[in-house]
Scaffold this active site. Structure first.
Site, PDB file in Angstrom:
ATOM      1  N   HIS A 192       0.856  -1.235   0.138  1.00 25.93           N
ATOM      2  CA  HIS A 192       0.312  -0.570  -0.424  1.00 25.93           C
ATOM      3  C   HIS A 192       0.930   1.359   0.365  1.00 25.93           C
ATOM      4  O   HIS A 192       2.308   1.363   0.127  1.00 25.93           O
ATOM      5  CB  HIS A 192      -0.348  -0.234   1.518  1.00 25.93           C
ATOM      6  CG  HIS A 192      -2.215  -1.220   1.179  1.00 25.93           C
ATOM      7  ND1 HIS A 192      -3.152  -1.034   2.300  1.00 25.93           N
ATOM      8  CD2 HIS A 192      -1.821  -1.748   0.875  1.00 25.93           C
ATOM      9  CE1 HIS A 192      -3.757  -2.088   1.876  1.00 25.93           C
ATOM     10  NE2 HIS A 192      -3.062  -2.752   0.870  1.00 25.93           N
TER      11      HIS A 192
ATOM     12  N   GLU B 181       1.426   3.654   1.488  1.00 25.49           N
ATOM     13  CA  GLU B 181       1.767   4.366   3.132  1.00 25.49           C
ATOM     14  C   GLU B 181       2.362   3.224   3.687  1.00 25.49           C
ATOM     15  O   GLU B 181       3.521   3.639   4.261  1.00 25.49           O
ATOM     16  CB  GLU B 181       0.099   3.933   4.250  1.00 25.49           C
ATOM     17  CG  GLU B 181      -0.745   4.837   4.476  1.00 25.49           C
ATOM     18  CD  GLU B 181      -2.125   3.925   2.882  1.00 25.49           C
ATOM     19  OE1 GLU B 181      -3.635   3.985   3.534  1.00 25.49           O
ATOM     20  OE2 GLU B 181      -2.170   3.348   2.360  1.00 25.49           O
TER      21      GLU B 181
ATOM     22  N   CYS C  20      -5.639   1.380   5.964  1.00 26.78           N
ATOM     23  CA  CYS C  20      -6.866   0.998   6.358  1.00 26.78           C
ATOM     24  C   CYS C  20      -6.179   0.191   7.869  1.00 26.78           C
ATOM     25  O   CYS C  20      -4.968   0.720   8.042  1.00 26.78           O
ATOM     26  CB  CYS C  20      -5.802  -0.597   4.972  1.00 26.78           C
ATOM     27  SG  CYS C  20      -4.954  -0.965   5.313  1.00 26.78           S
TER      28      CYS C  20
ATOM     29  N   CYS D 275      -2.078  -0.353   7.681  1.00 29.32           N
ATOM     30  CA  CYS D 275      -1.339   0.811   7.284  1.00 29.32           C
ATOM     31  C   CYS D 275      -1.651   1.729   8.866  1.00 29.32           C
ATOM     32  O   CYS D 275      -0.719   1.880   9.545  1.00 29.32           O
ATOM     33  CB  CYS D 275      -1.913   1.639   6.320  1.00 29.32           C
ATOM     34  SG  CYS D 275      -1.595   0.805   4.444  1.00 29.32           S
TER      35      CYS D 275
END
Length: 173
Positions: free
Chosen positions: A68, A70, A98, A101
């Site tokens: 992801h 992040e 999410c 993260c």
């Protein structure tokens, strides 16, 4: 009478440290993801007014569920700083983090998380739950939601609309 407001055609100086400017940089990363046919989420990490990390989703490209924006930005920032603690850093991301993260953000001790659009179904910064300010955890991040929210939403909507059209064309419906 002297006006304290600029005229419409006067050029306003750009505040290169504002949340809006920084989020526009995260949106540029999201656009890179979009062009790579990844879910268009972008992130940057800022320390002392300087961008120290830039990333976008690369789950499909890297075939890695943890890639992801992040997570990639956190790894990059830790390398740049030579430390896993990012206590004086701020994370700008185009969509609410999410749970995965958010857990990493808390662990790295990010000072502030600024995001574009919320995620009521899966967000962990106040959408579905709030891991970033969970009282029992050892660190809490300040949260600023809704920065360039509409731009973030529109990019996601366009991506998923195109994905549905491609899927429909592929099934012959």
């Amino acid at each position: 009478m002297v006006s304290h407001f600029p005229e419409e055609n006067d050029e306003l100086p750009i505040d290169l440290t504002s949340d809006t400017f920084m989020m526009s940089q995260a949106l540029r990363q999201a656009q890179k993801a979009y062009l790579a046919e990844e879910v268009p989420i972008g992130a940057i990490i800022v320390r002392e007014g300087r961008i120290i990390a830039r990333a976008h989703n690369q789950v499909e490209t890297l075939r890695d569920a943890t890639a992801h924006a992040e997570m990639l930005a956190l790894t990059q920032a830790q390398e740049t700083q030579g430390d896993w603690r990012l206590t004086d850093c701020d994370l700008y991301v185009t969509k609410e983090p999410c749970p995965m993260c958010a857990g990493a953000i808390v662990h790295c001790r990010i000072r502030r998380v600024i995001f574009g659009c919320g995620d009521p179904k899966g967000g962990a910064a106040g959408g579905l739950l709030n891991l970033l300010q969970q009282p029992t955890l050892n660190h809490h991040s300040e949260i600023t939601p809704g920065v360039l929210e509409e731009e973030s939403i529109q990019l996601l909507k366009a991506f998923f609309h195109e994905a549905r059209l491609k899927k429909k064309a592929g099934t012959g419906e």
